[in-house]
Design an enzyme around this catalytic site. Structure first.
Site, PDB file in Angstrom:
ATOM      1  N   LYS A   1      -1.623 -13.725  -3.528  1.00 28.03           N
ATOM      2  CA  LYS A   1      -2.024 -12.382  -3.105  1.00 28.03           C
ATOM      3  C   LYS A   1      -3.516 -12.332  -2.768  1.00 28.03           C
ATOM      4  O   LYS A   1      -3.923 -11.663  -1.808  1.00 28.03           O
ATOM      5  CB  LYS A   1      -1.711 -11.374  -4.222  1.00 28.03           C
ATOM      6  CG  LYS A   1      -2.204  -9.952  -3.970  1.00 28.03           C
ATOM      7  CD  LYS A   1      -1.622  -9.332  -2.702  1.00 28.03           C
ATOM      8  CE  LYS A   1      -1.697  -7.819  -2.700  1.00 28.03           C
ATOM      9  NZ  LYS A   1      -2.962  -7.226  -3.062  1.00 28.03           N
TER      10      LYS A   1
ATOM     11  N   GLY B   1       0.804  -1.211   0.000  1.00 23.83           N
ATOM     12  CA  GLY B   1       0.000   0.000   0.000  1.00 23.83           C
ATOM     13  C   GLY B   1       0.834   1.256   0.000  1.00 23.83           C
ATOM     14  O   GLY B   1       1.909   1.324  -0.619  1.00 23.83           O
TER      15      GLY B   1
ATOM     16  N   GLU C   1      -6.496 -10.912   5.237  1.00 25.23           N
ATOM     17  CA  GLU C   1      -6.539  -9.516   5.690  1.00 25.23           C
ATOM     18  C   GLU C   1      -7.969  -9.112   6.063  1.00 25.23           C
ATOM     19  O   GLU C   1      -8.194  -8.492   7.106  1.00 25.23           O
ATOM     20  CB  GLU C   1      -5.994  -8.639   4.549  1.00 25.23           C
ATOM     21  CG  GLU C   1      -6.099  -7.155   4.717  1.00 25.23           C
ATOM     22  CD  GLU C   1      -5.806  -6.460   3.376  1.00 25.23           C
ATOM     23  OE1 GLU C   1      -4.762  -6.755   2.759  1.00 25.23           O
ATOM     24  OE2 GLU C   1      -6.646  -5.643   2.915  1.00 25.23           O
TER      25      GLU C   1
END
Lengths: 327, 327, 327, 327
Positions: free
Chosen positions: C189, C123, C196
């Site tokens: 991912k 990020g 997450e």
């Protein structure tokens, strides 16, 4: 009317029987000769192949395919598409994925064929109770074949009329419904099954808690030794959870309150998975329908790798040993 | 038989009516005088207080308390305990927590009073359909009062007999059942409501997906504009999800397919919460029943703090702005 | 090494910056001229289009596409495929669906081009902390481009070595990993993001309960007025939930314990949805990851139709009015 | 300072060790003589019973009870209450239910004793890393004993300071925190553990999907044979899921990627259950924390009765046989 039936498993064969009882004329075919011969003895015309079956019908023809969703159905429809004539109709009564219906209908349309996708509920009881039919596709083809659908559906029977439907004109009260364009029939059936999963799981959890009310883990003065068969029976009378699934549960529990015949490995069909995928595509939360699906996934495993990960973490941070005993 | 009824809300008053229709003699009391006066006009003996109500009954007495669970019920039973005589019976027909039953029954037993906990399902329809009764407590008191329970219950009606129950002797087919010792009646009712939550949520999610099948988020060629009223109606005929809750849904959707009358804030009663607590005490997984409860919690909030935490994290690691628009 | 970068949003631009800091030579392009000009001032070669960008690189070329997943990425790669030469490599560093990688790689392979799918985590912090890179595709291309990946990844830093890895040879400790053939990078991912979501929701629910510990619904003597900022801070020290997400939460709560800046409408990206779909395709139960996704769906609506269905049923069977007030 | 420690299991003994390393003077007792003797060799004063332990301390005394929550803790505190003098403090460092703290503190207060409830996180690592301490109760007693808490807590170490905390005065950065009145310490610890369950389950599900990415149920061209040890390691570097639990997972997977040592039966402690109960009492939805708990319940059973109910229904309506094979 005339109808061709391809696939004479329990569902296909009983659909033919119910149609013949209503006076319809059925040409039938199955890769396995036995069920066709049995139906021939009941009045059906048994055909040796799809070509013979198509030739046994007068145009405009209607052929109902009742095969496992996927390759079997896809193959049969492809073969039929080469044999049928413009104006004929193919009905897929199986558990096809609704996006396959959309694709397939467009392809058949190019050949002048119409396609109806029919979600069929009723299981082993359909022959006597009738089948609940959810239909997608060309409205004209639907209307032409209404005698077939009406014969298969349960009809009004003695089910009380729904309030506020006084001014509605619909076949829904007869137990069959044109739901929309192609795909809509199987879409509605898919959601029906998704709901079915959720309802089943609600009952399953409830009876699990009732049974465990006698668990040795509980304080002795807070345990109950409950008769699940009687409880399921009493709920059939005036309670809010009155339902056909409860009737079936009551029957199973009356036969054996321990359900000792069953191991608890529970299959799932495609509809439960597709329901969740449809929910996700829409961004509609569907907690209960998804949990019901996951319970079935879990039921078919001894242990998940996820559970081993948990044990490994617990050992890592706390030195915890795994539970040695069950429960 | 004689019965005293304390609490004349919709449930209590209709129970009295159904008993009087069956020829029973009811003495009644409510803090609000209006419902007692109305029932007096229908044949009940309206009493000005609990003392008068107790005096209006011949020993061994039976007094049914039909008040909100918690302080109201607790207070009425405490007062009755001081007025009744050994051998009399108090019935709690409300939605009491089952552990309170166990405590309360032990306390009343010391005074020679018997206590029955009765889970009562049937809602606004009970007067006509009859009430499904789940009963816990002393078996002798239960047997003495069976005429009361039999009159309230729906009876066999035209509900088909369950297979494998041929050799069973049980009142379950009549719609009332002695489930076990004190607490068992409300325990079974609690689980009934837990299941009810799960079934409701299964239908709710299914219809939500059906409605969103027309969402603008979906590719145009994969959208359906479905008639939910007709779909709920067709499912009433031969499908697996046939149930009373479906009947009610069909009625509501026939009245207004948008359900515009409703905002979607959904209350929960204690039973749903207690069901989850019971599951946890037993270590029984209850995903669906719990999710159904949480949906109701969530429905009563505009946003949870949890959601703000998510937004804060997303801003923190990704610089993400919150969604500006809905959906 | 040389690298071409297509797409100079926050992620793309910072990747270029981090590469240039490590001495790599970057040719860049974006549909919007501003970010390319800014990067040119920092040493990049700004190109007016894809053709210019390809010409600015010496064969064998490597072009990194950092665009929104879907049409933008698909279009850029198709255009690049027409400009590049056999032996060149296209890197998709965005959030592409892994099945698209498999399809796309096969198509590019026919033209002699190699394709790497790179899941990129980090990020807004990646420029300083480095990016965690999960890479799928041809191992030779991966090895050729390792200087790029090594420069972008965080490296060992001061993170303690993991026990039992003493004999392993892997780039994982450097923060980049060749995970497998094409699709594997984005697959890993995707699961990272699924986890997450679950972790975020775990924290979110926990802090929600902590905040509601002061709810007026609770008995006065069982309420706590807790300082969430301090609690999140103390957990950063020696607790089991220590994590980067906790660090970010602690920061947000220290800034404003009410998180008044946020409404609580939470977007979801494709990865959360694809994670659930991957789980369903495998029949792997994934309760927590799915619940975390559904919470976000729900957060973006005022009320679901499902909730109205519940209200309609409750009115139907119990005459219940909806909750008038919140909470 | 002086501290008495009752209960010398792994946690209690290591707390004593960490205190002695910081120069504190510890009197210790355990029902089993071995750990006290071992600690005596390291400088503690081993006492033969609670009376001796109390006599070994100077007023105002502080006695830390580190025993299993429930009867053991309750009994030790009751006995201590009869031995201690007004002004003395009892610390419960175990995993006590927070409502028991409130009750117990009130009872001790009547005797002039103060009571602190201390949630202690850190597990087997606490001796080296320090313990994260969440403390409830009398602020004066807390302040008097701060040297003890400061010695046990990790301190600032090299953990980066949280932004926006510049003006805050709090011990949170030291790793111990006075959270509120009695019960608040264990309440905060309870929620910590609830979050821990959710985070663990998020990782567990994610790694389960990664492992099953190679499932034979998937199309061959869509399978991946992933190295979970390397993936967990790469995520430790710059990813969003960086956390201590990930560190522990990486270590376990590096030791054995199959986790063959573990069966997958996962215990749960009271905190997970109490977290759900707290959520329900507040009407706070807590899907993820609850699902994480239920997964553990399920992991300890071969099959649930719920699953058998599902199988029985499926046989009832569809004649379906159960799945014969796993997966």
């Amino acid at each position: 009317m005339q109808l061709g039936m391809v696939g004479l498993g329990r569902m296909g064969a009983n659909i033919v029987r119910r149609l013949m009882r209503a006076g319809h004329d059925c040409a039938v075919h199955d890769a396995n000769p036995a069920p066709g011969q049995a139906l021939a003895a009941e009045g059906a015309r048994d055909c040796s192949g799809l070509k013979a079956l198509v030739e046994a019908l007068a145009a405009p023809r209607a052929v109902w395919v009742m095969l496992p969703a996927g390759a079997a159905t896809e193959g049969a429809i492809a073969e039929l598409a080469g044999l049928l004539s413009p104006g004929d109709t193919i009905i897929d009564g199986g558990n096809t994925f609704w996006k396959d219906d959309i694709r397939r209908a467009a392809s058949l349309r190019e050949k002048g064929l119409t396609y109806l996708d029919v979600g069929t509920s009723g299981g082993v009881w359909g022959l006597e109770r009738g089948y609940c039919l959810m239909i997608g596709g060309d409205i004209t083809a639907f209307q032409r074949l209404e005698p077939i659908f009406a014969a298969l559906a349960p009809g009004r029977g003695d089910i009380p009329e729904t309030r506020h439907r006084e001014d509605r004109v619909s076949t829904a009260e007869q137990g069959y419904l044109h739901c929309g364009p192609n795909g809509a029939g199987h879409y509605v059936k898919m959601i029906h099954n998704g709901i079915e999963y959720g309802m089943m799981q609600a009952f399953a959890e409830g009876f699990d808690i009732l049974r465990n009310a006698n668990s040795g883990r509980l304080p002795a003065e807070q345990r109950f030794d409950l008769d699940l068969a009687d409880i399921s029976e009493v709920w059939r009378r005036g309670s809010v959870v009155t339902s056909w699934l409860l009737d079936l549960t009551a029957e199973a529990l009356a036969e054996d309150g321990d359900l000792g015949e069953f191991t608890g490995r529970v299959d799932d069909s495609g509809e439960g998975r597709w329901t969740v995928e449809a929910a996700i595509e829409q961004a509609t939360p569907a907690e209960v329908l998804t949990s019901a699906l996951y319970t079935r996934f879990r039921s078919r495993q001894d242990h998940t790798f996820a559970e081993k990960i948990l044990s490994a973490m617990r050992k890592g941070f706390g030195g915890h040993q795994e539970a040695k005993t069950k429960g």
